[in-house]
Structures are given as structure tokens and as C-alpha cells.
Design a protein around this motif. Structure first.
Motif, mmCIF file in Angstrom:
data_model
loop_
_atom_site.group_PDB
_atom_site.id
_atom_site.type_symbol
_atom_site.label_atom_id
_atom_site.label_comp_id
_atom_site.label_asym_id
_atom_site.label_seq_id
_atom_site.Cartn_x
_atom_site.Cartn_y
_atom_site.Cartn_z
ATOM 1 N N GLY A 96 -4.651 -5.398 -6.218
ATOM 2 C CA GLY A 96 -5.134 -5.811 -4.892
ATOM 3 C C GLY A 96 -5.267 -7.316 -4.703
ATOM 4 N N ALA A 97 -5.112 -8.072 -5.738
ATOM 5 C CA ALA A 97 -5.146 -9.538 -5.647
ATOM 6 C C ALA A 97 -4.236 -10.100 -6.749
ATOM 7 C CB ALA A 97 -6.570 -10.069 -5.839
ATOM 8 N N GLN B 48 -4.627 -17.572 -3.099
ATOM 9 C CA GLN B 48 -5.439 -16.760 -4.019
ATOM 10 C C GLN B 48 -4.881 -16.860 -5.440
ATOM 11 O OE1 GLN B 48 -6.020 -12.677 -2.824
ATOM 12 N NE2 GLN B 48 -7.112 -13.219 -0.958
ATOM 13 N N LEU C 280 -14.378 -4.582 -2.534
ATOM 14 C CA LEU C 280 -14.727 -5.052 -1.179
ATOM 15 C C LEU C 280 -15.296 -3.927 -0.315
ATOM 16 C CD1 LEU C 280 -11.712 -7.452 -0.695
ATOM 17 C CD2 LEU C 280 -14.112 -8.120 -0.809
ATOM 18 N N ALA D 226 -13.597 -6.196 9.221
ATOM 19 C CA ALA D 226 -12.344 -6.862 8.831
ATOM 20 C C ALA D 226 -11.446 -5.884 8.070
ATOM 21 C CB ALA D 226 -12.646 -8.087 7.975
ATOM 22 N N ILE D 227 -12.026 -5.089 7.169
ATOM 23 C CA ILE D 227 -11.243 -4.109 6.399
ATOM 24 C C ILE D 227 -10.663 -3.057 7.338
ATOM 25 C CG2 ILE D 227 -11.379 -2.258 4.662
ATOM 26 C CD1 ILE D 227 -13.372 -4.004 3.117
ATOM 27 N N ARG E 248 -3.311 -11.825 -2.989
ATOM 28 C CA ARG E 248 -2.527 -11.377 -1.836
ATOM 29 C C ARG E 248 -1.704 -12.512 -1.236
ATOM 30 N NH1 ARG E 248 -4.870 -6.156 -1.607
ATOM 31 N NH2 ARG E 248 -4.867 -5.442 0.524
ATOM 32 N N ASP F 281 -8.694 2.915 7.315
ATOM 33 C CA ASP F 281 -7.584 1.979 7.547
ATOM 34 C C ASP F 281 -6.213 2.597 7.247
ATOM 35 O OD1 ASP F 281 -8.154 2.044 4.845
ATOM 36 O OD2 ASP F 281 -7.900 -0.101 4.530
ATOM 37 N N GLY G 43 -7.713 -4.129 9.067
ATOM 38 C CA GLY G 43 -6.561 -4.418 8.199
ATOM 39 C C GLY G 43 -6.359 -5.905 7.948
ATOM 40 N N GLU G 44 -7.421 -6.698 8.155
ATOM 41 C CA GLU G 44 -7.306 -8.149 7.943
ATOM 42 C C GLU G 44 -7.668 -8.523 6.515
ATOM 43 O OE1 GLU G 44 -9.979 -9.836 10.774
ATOM 44 O OE2 GLU G 44 -8.719 -9.187 12.448
ATOM 45 N N LEU G 45 -7.064 -9.614 6.030
ATOM 46 C CA LEU G 45 -7.440 -10.108 4.702
ATOM 47 C C LEU G 45 -8.762 -10.850 4.804
ATOM 48 C CD1 LEU G 45 -4.229 -11.514 2.997
ATOM 49 C CD2 LEU G 45 -5.313 -9.292 2.715
ATOM 50 N N LEU G 46 -9.611 -10.658 3.808
ATOM 51 C CA LEU G 46 -10.896 -11.363 3.787
ATOM 52 C C LEU G 46 -10.667 -12.768 3.215
ATOM 53 C CD1 LEU G 46 -12.738 -8.228 2.696
ATOM 54 C CD2 LEU G 46 -13.484 -9.622 4.610
ATOM 55 N N LYS H 215 0.343 2.010 -6.460
ATOM 56 C CA LYS H 215 -0.299 0.939 -7.240
ATOM 57 C C LYS H 215 -1.586 1.411 -7.924
ATOM 58 C CE LYS H 215 -1.214 -2.154 -4.347
ATOM 59 N NZ LYS H 215 -2.537 -2.566 -3.956
ATOM 60 N N ARG I 7 -0.861 -3.947 7.977
ATOM 61 C CA ARG I 7 -0.999 -4.285 6.556
ATOM 62 C C ARG I 7 0.359 -4.567 5.929
ATOM 63 N NH1 ARG I 7 -4.336 0.833 5.362
ATOM 64 N NH2 ARG I 7 -4.028 0.484 3.150
ATOM 65 N N THR J 205 -9.508 -4.681 -6.081
ATOM 66 C CA THR J 205 -10.244 -5.513 -5.113
ATOM 67 C C THR J 205 -10.639 -4.716 -3.869
ATOM 68 O OG1 THR J 205 -8.237 -6.309 -4.068
ATOM 69 C CG2 THR J 205 -9.144 -7.654 -5.821
ATOM 70 N N GLN K 30 0.865 -1.173 0.000
ATOM 71 C CA GLN K 30 0.000 0.000 0.000
ATOM 72 C C GLN K 30 0.905 1.227 0.000
ATOM 73 O OE1 GLN K 30 -0.113 -2.472 2.226
ATOM 74 N NE2 GLN K 30 -2.099 -3.419 1.960
HETATM 75 P P1 AMP Z 1 -6.511 -2.164 -0.320
HETATM 76 O O1 AMP Z 1 -7.376 -1.028 -0.781
HETATM 77 O O2 AMP Z 1 -5.949 -2.991 -1.433
HETATM 78 O O3 AMP Z 1 -5.484 -1.713 0.668
HETATM 79 O O4 AMP Z 1 -7.492 -3.148 0.480
HETATM 80 C C1 AMP Z 1 -8.164 -2.719 1.626
HETATM 81 C C2 AMP Z 1 -8.599 -3.920 2.436
HETATM 82 O O5 AMP Z 1 -9.513 -4.739 1.660
HETATM 83 C C3 AMP Z 1 -7.493 -4.853 2.872
HETATM 84 O O6 AMP Z 1 -6.817 -4.407 4.031
HETATM 85 C C4 AMP Z 1 -8.284 -6.143 3.090
HETATM 86 O O7 AMP Z 1 -9.017 -6.082 4.298
HETATM 87 C C5 AMP Z 1 -9.295 -6.130 1.936
HETATM 88 N N1 AMP Z 1 -8.741 -6.773 0.709
HETATM 89 C C6 AMP Z 1 -8.428 -6.172 -0.459
HETATM 90 N N2 AMP Z 1 -7.980 -7.045 -1.360
HETATM 91 C C7 AMP Z 1 -8.006 -8.253 -0.753
HETATM 92 C C8 AMP Z 1 -7.642 -9.575 -1.165
HETATM 93 N N3 AMP Z 1 -7.141 -9.823 -2.379
HETATM 94 N N4 AMP Z 1 -7.816 -10.589 -0.279
HETATM 95 C C9 AMP Z 1 -8.311 -10.365 0.953
HETATM 96 N N5 AMP Z 1 -8.657 -9.144 1.415
HETATM 97 C C10 AMP Z 1 -8.508 -8.092 0.576
#
Ligand code: AMP
Length: 222
Positions: free
Chosen positions: A97-98, A104, A53, A66-67, A100, A166, A70-73, A31, A175, A49, A27
Motif C-alpha cells: 500500500g505504500a 512517499q 489508515l 478521504a478514504i 504510492r 470504497d 478514494g483520495e490519497l492521504l 496484492k 483509484r 497501509t 487494487q
Molecule cells: P488500499 O486498501 O490500499 O486500497 O487503501 C485504501 C485507501 O487508504 C486509499 O484509497 C487511500 O485513501 C488510503 N491510503 C492507503 N495507502 C495510502 C498511501 N500510501 N498514501 C496515501 N493514502 C493511502
């Protein structure tokens, strides 16, 4: 890049084949900005992603929690959502974003041409994220390197700019830890497939963008 240069860039790619690109990096590596620039330049779609999400989180409190932590879903939520969106991109995509983690990456099951990795030290990430603002409407991102013309207002749609929930130092560190533990394994996964293109993410967005174009440009035919 002007239209002629663009045509010659695309002209040397496999004919009629859409470019399917993954962009990776911690982050704050720029990106999202680079993905937008690349999508516009190549006429393909930017699939983010985090945005997909966050949209889901508006209707689902558990996802929002969860977001915000800062946890991954779980992949069962993320991958079908990503696949559905990528399959609609007939002209190609830049996926941001994927994947991660390697689970995946293996579940994605979609052809990829290039995996761009934006290389940047953690110290710089924390510095950039602490000053990052996002438009609540169109999701445009602003920071020290790209301030809005009018303070607190989006250049594109005039809506209010805010710090993301976040983007606080504690969550940023969490993160980054998740990133280093998991995403670097993904890099190795794509390195073995010879798809990884490492790009120095320091400097102005235009400089980084030129490096990306160079990294994905096919070698000239003899
Ligand atoms: P980002 O905007 O990419 O920093 O994503 C924000 C939040 O969305 C992350 O901290 C996760 O909680 C969730 N997230 C985004 N992409 C993924 C992914 N590929 N797998 C799991 N969680 C994700």
C-alpha cells in the motif's frame, strides 16, 4: 512449500539479514493475498497501509471521508505511520500500500531488498473488485477466485463479510486513475535502482505466489 524448501530458500539469502519487501500493483491485483502468503512463508510481517489508515479512520472522520472518496492521504500522515510500523519488524516485512508516489518513496528512507509489481489489466481489476468482500473483523478478503465456504461469513473468524465502502465502480475508476498517474512513476523509480521484480498476476493465487518466489529467489551460487 515445505519447511525444507523454505530453509533452502532463506538459507541462500544474506545470512541473518531480514528480507524487506515492497509489494505493488493496482487494487484487485491480489496484492493483499500475496503479501499475506509471502509474510507467512518467510516468517516476516505484512504491513498494510490501507488497514493502518482504516483503523485510524475509526477515530478520525476526515480520514474516513478521504478514504471513502478514494483520495490519497497526505504523506505527513502516512509516512510516519508506516515508518513506525516497519521499524518494529525486526525479522523483515512485506509492505503493501505504500509508497504510492515518488514523494512517499523518497520519504520512506528504509532499506528495501525487492519491489514486487503485480501486473494485471484494468478490465480484470474492475471485474475482481466488483465481486470483492471483506471481513469486518479480521479484514480477510474473498472474491470469485476465493469464495468463502459459507456465503457472507468469514472462513477464519465467522464474522460478517461486506463490500468495502470504497469498492464501488466510481471509486474504483478514481483509484485506478490515481494508480496509473502516480504509482507507475514509483515503479520507474525502483526500476532505476534495479529493485523492481515484475510478476504476472493472472491466474490462481498459488500460481502467482510461485512466480513471486521465483522472482525474489537469489541466483544459485556457482
Ligand atoms: P488500499 O486498501 O490500499 O486500497 O487503501 C485504501 C485507501 O487508504 C486509499 O484509497 C487511500 O485513501 C488510503 N491510503 C492507503 N495507502 C495510502 C498511501 N500510501 N498514501 C496515501 N493514502 C493511502
Amino acid at each position: 512449500m515445505n519447511i525444507l524448501k523454505k530453509q533452502s530458500f532463506l538459507g541462500s539469502q544474506r545470512s541473518e539479514t531480514p528480507l524487506q519487501i515492497i509489494i505493488m500493483g493496482p487494487q484487485g491485483s491480489g496484492k493483499g493475498t500475496q503479501a499475506e502468503m509471502l509474510a507467512r512463508e518467510l516468517g516476516i510481517r505484512h504491513v498494510c497501509t490501507g488497514d493502518l489508515l482504516r483503523e485510524m479512520a475509526q477515530k478520525d472522520a476526515k480520514i474516513k471521508e478521504a478514504i471513502d472518496r478514494g483520495e490519497l492521504l497526505p504523506p505527513e500522515i502516512v509516512i510516519p505511520l508506516v515508518r513506525k510500523n516497519l521499524m518494529e519488524c525486526r525479522k523483515g516485512f512485506v509492505l503493501d500500500g505504500a509508497p504510492r508516489n515518488t514523494e512517499q518513496a523518497q520519504m520512506l528512507g528504509i532499506h528495501i531488498d525487492h519491489v514486487i509489481y503485480l501486473d494485471i489489466p484494468d478490465k480484470k481489476v474492475i471485474e475482481r473488485l466488483s465481486s470483492r468482500l471483506q471481513c469486518m473483523e479480521c479484514r480477510a478478503i474473498y472474491g470469485k477466485d476465493m469464495p468463502p465456504k459459507v456465503q457472507g461469513k468469514c472462513d477464519k473468524c465467522g464474522s460478517e463479510l461486506r463490500h468495502r465502502d470504497d469498492d464501488n465502480p466510481e471509486t474504483i475508476r478514481k483509484r485506478l486513475k490515481v494508480f496509473h498517474e502516480e504509482t507507475e512513476k514509483v515503479m520507474k523509480y525502483y526500476e532505476r535502482k534495479r529493485l523492481l521484480r515484475k510478476v504476472d498476476a493472472s491466474g490462481k493465487p498459488e500460481e502467482v505466489f510461485e512466480r513471486i518466489l521465483k522472482a525474489i529467489k537469489p541466483p544459485a551460487r556457482l
